[in-house]
Design a protein around this motif. Structure first.
Motif, PDB file in Angstrom:
ATOM      1  N   GLY A 198       0.753  -1.301  -0.077  1.00  0.00           N
ATOM      2  CA  GLY A 198       0.140  -0.092   0.126  1.00  0.00           C
ATOM      3  C   GLY A 198       0.865   1.273  -0.012  1.00  0.00           C
ATOM      4  N   THR A 230       0.151   0.952   4.408  1.00  0.00           N
ATOM      5  CA  THR A 230      -1.213   0.850   4.631  1.00  0.00           C
ATOM      6  C   THR A 230      -1.848  -0.508   4.334  1.00  0.00           C
ATOM      7  N   GLU A 231      -1.228  -1.238   3.687  1.00  0.00           N
ATOM      8  CA  GLU A 231      -1.883  -2.655   3.446  1.00  0.00           C
ATOM      9  C   GLU A 231      -0.535  -3.745   3.776  1.00  0.00           C
ATOM     10  N   THR A 251       1.145  -9.280   4.060  1.00  0.00           N
ATOM     11  CA  THR A 251       0.210  -8.334   3.468  1.00  0.00           C
ATOM     12  C   THR A 251      -1.252  -9.101   3.761  1.00  0.00           C
TER      13      THR A 251
END
Length: 332
Positions: free
Chosen positions: A149, A247-248, A271
């Motif tokens: 992300g 973010t991911e 992830t």
């Protein structure tokens, strides 16, 4: 079969990192040939030459730079001698691979950069060897792929224990201290991964009352795309790690700077609900570094890391020090 063209290297000094790590590694590279080594002591130079099977040993740095067979020099001298002797090498018509940090200050680094512009046919690079390891090349590719992300923060840690007052790393007047010796890696990493420069930093240092060097330094760097935090220390249990958070997903790299040369290394990637280990065959980053630099000379192409990067790293190091002294966030 025609023998491959090599670059003939001379070594400025019998520094431990050269004798134990860099020279043996470069001797394994296809395009590197170590032809001479120098020291201020002829005896030390001859001892190192015998140990490493180098043909020629000379008792001064000046004499090494005068050798016509030497095309490039590796400079692992103490920090305060990086720029002066790299400049002398350029003036003698030699290419230069210089150990990190490139100098004592951004001004010194700028001086070396200015000197390179007088010698456009010569290559100069700072020896941040970790950047050439296949694991780090892949780590940067993964960050840029978006698999994590948006990368928002990077955390680095690098420490060892050394309180020997005679060790060059513990002499403040010649560029000793944790920030210059190993903190420079922790600053280089997020700059490498983000592909941009920090806008401001905050730093704090603990100074050894006897040695006068920073023995524990921590910092925060604010980049346009996120933040990076680090701690480096010269009087703590040995440890190295880099953690990258997006973010991911997140990525973990153990022993990021001194990767073992005789065993596989890995990246741990997390992830979503999936965790996997990406493994890499054993690789000697010093061999790769020497090979890439030599090929840049042979093929007359740009070196992997431009000297401007070394100047930028020094500017951040200086900003961390200013922040600690002034107790405020400081621009770079």
């Amino acid at each position: 079969m025609e023998r491959q063209r090599t670059i003939r290297w001379g070594i400025l000094s019998t520094a431990k990192i050269g004798i134990e790590k860099v020279i043996p590694a470069m001797q394994q590279a296809d395009h590197c040939e170590i032809v001479a080594i120098s020291s201020r002591s002829g005896d030390r130079a001859r001892e190192a030459a015998d140990q490493l099977d180098i043909n020629r040993a000379v008792g001064s740095y000046e004499e090494l730079l005068e050798l016509p067979e030497v095309e490039a020099v590796y400079n692992p001298l103490p920090n305060h001698l990086h720029v002066p002797w790299s400049v002398k090498a350029l003036e003698a018509g030699k290419h230069v691979l210089c150990e990190k940090p490139i100098g004592l200050s951004a001004d010194e680094a700028e001086k070396l950069l200015s000197e390179t512009r007088k010698h456009p046919d010569l290559k100069v690079m700072e020896a941040f060897m970790y950047r050439h390891h296949p694991r780090w090349i892949r780590a940067k590719e993964l960050v840029e792929s978006g698999i994590l992300g948006k990368v928002r923060t990077i955390r680095s840690f690098f420490s060892y224990y050394n309180d020997d007052p005679e060790n060059v790393r513990n002499k403040p007047d010649i560029g000793g201290g944790g920030l210059m010796d190993i903190g420079c890696y922790c600053i280089s990493v997020p700059r490498f991964l983000f592909g941009e420069e920090p806008e401001q930093v905050f730093g704090t240092r603990e100074i050894d009352p006897d040695l006068g060097i920073d023995r524990l330094t921590s910092g925060v760097m604010e980049f346009p795309r996120g933040t990076a935090t680090f701690t480096c220390a010269t009087q703590l249990a040995p440890h190295q790690s880099v953690r990258i958070f997006g973010t991911e997903g997140k990525m973990e790299i153990d022993m990021p700077f001194n990767a073992p040369v005789d065993q596989p290394t890995s990246i741990h990637l997390h992830t979503g609900e999936e965790s996997r280990k990406i493994s890499f065959e054993p690789s000697n980053q010093y061999t790769v570094q020497g090979e890439l630099f030599s090929k840049a000379i042979l093929e007359d192409k740009e070196v992997p890391t431009a000297l401007e990067d070394a100047v930028a790293n020094m500017k951040v190091i200086e900003a961390v020090v200013r922040s600690d002294i002034e107790g405020v966030w400081t621009g770079c």
